[in-house]
Design a protein around this motif. Structure first.
Motif, short mmCIF file in Angstrom:
data_model
loop_
_atom_site.label_atom_id
_atom_site.label_comp_id
_atom_site.label_asym_id
_atom_site.label_seq_id
_atom_site.Cartn_x
_atom_site.Cartn_y
_atom_site.Cartn_z
N ILE A 205 0.85 -1.18 0.00
CA ILE A 205 0.00 0.00 0.00
C ILE A 205 0.89 1.24 0.00
O ILE A 205 1.79 1.38 0.84
CB ILE A 205 -0.91 0.02 1.24
N THR A 206 0.65 2.13 -0.94
CA THR A 206 1.43 3.36 -1.08
C THR A 206 0.50 4.57 -0.88
O THR A 206 -0.72 4.42 -0.85
CB THR A 206 2.06 3.44 -2.48
N PRO A 207 1.08 5.78 -0.77
CA PRO A 207 0.22 6.96 -0.64
C PRO A 207 -0.78 7.11 -1.78
O PRO A 207 -1.92 7.54 -1.55
CB PRO A 207 1.23 8.12 -0.62
N ARG A 219 -17.92 6.53 -1.75
CA ARG A 219 -17.60 5.31 -2.50
C ARG A 219 -16.09 5.07 -2.54
O ARG A 219 -15.66 3.92 -2.70
CB ARG A 219 -18.16 5.38 -3.91
N ASP A 220 -15.28 6.14 -2.39
CA ASP A 220 -13.83 5.96 -2.30
C ASP A 220 -13.40 5.68 -0.86
O ASP A 220 -12.50 4.88 -0.61
CB ASP A 220 -13.10 7.19 -2.83
N THR A 221 -14.04 6.37 0.10
CA THR A 221 -13.73 6.11 1.51
C THR A 221 -13.98 4.65 1.85
O THR A 221 -13.22 4.04 2.62
CB THR A 221 -14.59 7.01 2.42
N ASP A 222 -15.05 4.08 1.29
CA ASP A 222 -15.37 2.67 1.54
C ASP A 222 -14.70 1.78 0.49
O ASP A 222 -15.35 0.99 -0.20
CB ASP A 222 -16.89 2.49 1.52
N SER A 223 -13.39 1.93 0.37
CA SER A 223 -12.60 1.12 -0.55
C SER A 223 -11.14 1.18 -0.09
O SER A 223 -10.82 1.87 0.88
CB SER A 223 -12.71 1.64 -1.99
N ASN A 224 -10.27 0.44 -0.77
CA ASN A 224 -8.83 0.48 -0.48
C ASN A 224 -8.54 0.28 1.01
O ASN A 224 -7.95 1.14 1.67
CB ASN A 224 -8.23 1.81 -0.97
N TYR A 225 -8.92 -0.89 1.52
CA TYR A 225 -8.80 -1.16 2.95
C TYR A 225 -7.46 -1.75 3.37
O TYR A 225 -7.21 -1.95 4.55
CB TYR A 225 -9.90 -2.13 3.40
N GLY A 226 -6.60 -2.06 2.42
CA GLY A 226 -5.34 -2.74 2.74
C GLY A 226 -4.45 -1.93 3.66
O GLY A 226 -4.52 -0.69 3.69
N SER A 230 -1.00 -4.86 -1.01
CA SER A 230 -1.99 -4.22 -1.88
C SER A 230 -2.85 -5.22 -2.64
O SER A 230 -3.74 -4.80 -3.38
CB SER A 230 -1.28 -3.31 -2.89
N PHE A 231 -2.64 -6.53 -2.44
CA PHE A 231 -3.41 -7.50 -3.25
C PHE A 231 -4.74 -7.89 -2.63
O PHE A 231 -5.57 -8.51 -3.29
CB PHE A 231 -2.58 -8.76 -3.55
N TRP A 232 -4.99 -7.54 -1.37
CA TRP A 232 -6.27 -7.93 -0.76
C TRP A 232 -7.45 -7.20 -1.41
O TRP A 232 -8.50 -7.79 -1.63
CB TRP A 232 -6.27 -7.66 0.74
N ASP A 233 -7.28 -5.92 -1.70
CA ASP A 233 -8.39 -5.15 -2.27
C ASP A 233 -8.80 -5.66 -3.66
O ASP A 233 -10.00 -5.88 -3.89
CB ASP A 233 -8.05 -3.66 -2.32
N PRO A 234 -7.88 -5.87 -4.59
CA PRO A 234 -8.31 -6.47 -5.86
C PRO A 234 -8.91 -7.86 -5.68
O PRO A 234 -9.88 -8.22 -6.37
CB PRO A 234 -7.01 -6.53 -6.67
N LEU A 235 -8.36 -8.62 -4.73
CA LEU A 235 -8.84 -9.99 -4.51
C LEU A 235 -10.27 -10.01 -4.01
O LEU A 235 -11.07 -10.88 -4.40
CB LEU A 235 -7.91 -10.71 -3.53
N PHE A 236 -10.63 -9.04 -3.15
CA PHE A 236 -11.97 -9.02 -2.55
C PHE A 236 -12.82 -7.86 -3.07
O PHE A 236 -13.77 -7.43 -2.40
CB PHE A 236 -11.84 -8.97 -1.03
N ALA A 237 -12.50 -7.40 -4.27
CA ALA A 237 -13.32 -6.42 -5.00
C ALA A 237 -13.58 -5.14 -4.22
O ALA A 237 -14.69 -4.60 -4.23
CB ALA A 237 -14.64 -7.05 -5.43
N SER A 238 -12.56 -4.63 -3.51
CA SER A 238 -12.73 -3.38 -2.77
C SER A 238 -11.74 -2.31 -3.23
O SER A 238 -11.56 -1.30 -2.54
CB SER A 238 -12.58 -3.62 -1.27
N ARG A 239 -11.10 -2.51 -4.36
CA ARG A 239 -10.14 -1.53 -4.87
C ARG A 239 -10.89 -0.45 -5.66
O ARG A 239 -11.72 -0.76 -6.52
CB ARG A 239 -9.12 -2.21 -5.79
N SER A 240 -10.60 0.82 -5.36
CA SER A 240 -11.24 1.92 -6.06
C SER A 240 -10.51 2.19 -7.37
O SER A 240 -9.28 2.18 -7.42
CB SER A 240 -11.23 3.18 -5.20
N PRO A 241 -11.26 2.48 -8.45
CA PRO A 241 -10.62 2.84 -9.71
C PRO A 241 -10.16 4.30 -9.74
O PRO A 241 -9.48 4.71 -10.69
CB PRO A 241 -11.74 2.62 -10.74
#
Length: 279
Positions: A205-207, A219-226, A230-241
């Motif tokens: 996870i980077t800045p 919708r961005d606050t409720d994303s990128n929880y890692g 950094s692979f957990w968010d893409p794996l569990f569909a919580s990565r923001s575009p």
């Protein structure tokens, strides 16, 4: 030399203090986003090499950290040590040493991903976690800004995990050290070379990833929880575009920053609810 819990805690404090001091200074010489106007003063935008800062928000953040630092030896550390002493004795022999520590770190980061996600999705937990998100700008001091109630709830959740999965105290302390260092790093306002940040973001996870998590849009606050990886968010569909923008508004949608005393009391007020953000 045998590493005791006390020596590990001392090393943790020294490492984290040095890491924080380095980022706190460097981000003010090499900021990725312009620092906000000092409260009652002139804008810092375009003033290179300055150590001036908006003291009000930093003092609030450090004030929350001082309170939590006092809780650590009184509650957090004893609770973790007690949990380790009462943990279920089921771990096989191969789950030890360097390989066991590496597995512990990955598993703990997986669990903290879900704990962080729960802090956003469960209204009771959000009451306390919101205090962290009410900061209207991000720098290394934001990494220290947590309500004492969230710290106590996290300590109790961690104790349950230690008991069930048998994590040794050494693994917990190493993980907490890495988490604090990672949190300071990805909240920081240090300008990184774009290529360096892209390479790091493939695994960590980077800045550029975490600032989107603090974007004042739900919708961005409720994303990128890692936290670490950094692979957990893409794996569990919580990565923001959403891509990080240096001037993107930071904070909580339709909410303002609060004075220090109000931050402490906010989770206990009946009017505080996640429904204010559309839930």
């Amino acid at each position: 030399m045998e590493l005791t819990t006390e020596s590990l805690l001392a090393w943790k404090s020294l490492i984290v203090a040095g890491w924080f001091a380095a980022f706190f200074v460097l981000e003010r010489f090499f900021p990725a986003a312009p620092f906000p106007r000092p409260e009652g003063g002139r804008s810092l935008t375009g003033v290179p090499g300055t150590l001036l800062l908006s003291m009000g928000r930093v003092i609030r953040n450090l004030g929350l950290w001082v309170l939590n630092t006092g809780l650590a030896p009184l509650v957090v550390v004893p609770l973790s040590v007690w949990a380790a002493a009462h943990s279920l004795d089921w771990r096989p022999d191969w789950w030890s040493g360097a390989a066991g520590l590496a597995l512990d770190l990955v598993l703990l980061d997986f669990l903290i991903y879900w704990w962080h996600r729960a802090n956003h999705e469960l209204p009771f937990l959000w009451r306390f976690h919101e205090v962290h998100h009410l900061d209207r700008f991000l720098d290394s001091s934001s990494a220290l800004r947590f309500h004492f109630g969230e710290v106590l709830l996290s300590a109790m959740a961690r104790a349950g995990v230690i008991i069930l999965l048998g994590f040794p105290v050494s693994s917990i302390l190493v993980f907490e050290t890495l988490v604090l260092m990672a949190t300071i790093f990805h909240h920081s306002n240090l300008r990184l070379p774009p290529r360096t940040e892209r390479v790091l973001a493939r695994l960590f996870i980077t800045p550029s990833i975490h600032w989107v998590h603090h974007h004042a849009r739900q919708r961005d606050t409720d994303s990128n929880y890692g936290t670490l990886f950094s692979f957990w968010d893409p794996l569990f569909a919580s990565r923001s575009p959403t891509a990080r923008d240096p001037v993107m508004p930071i904070g909580v949608e339709r909410e303002d920053e609060r004075p220090y005393a109000s931050l402490l009391l906010r989770p206990f007020r009946l009017g505080t609810r996640k429904g204010a953000r559309g839930r």
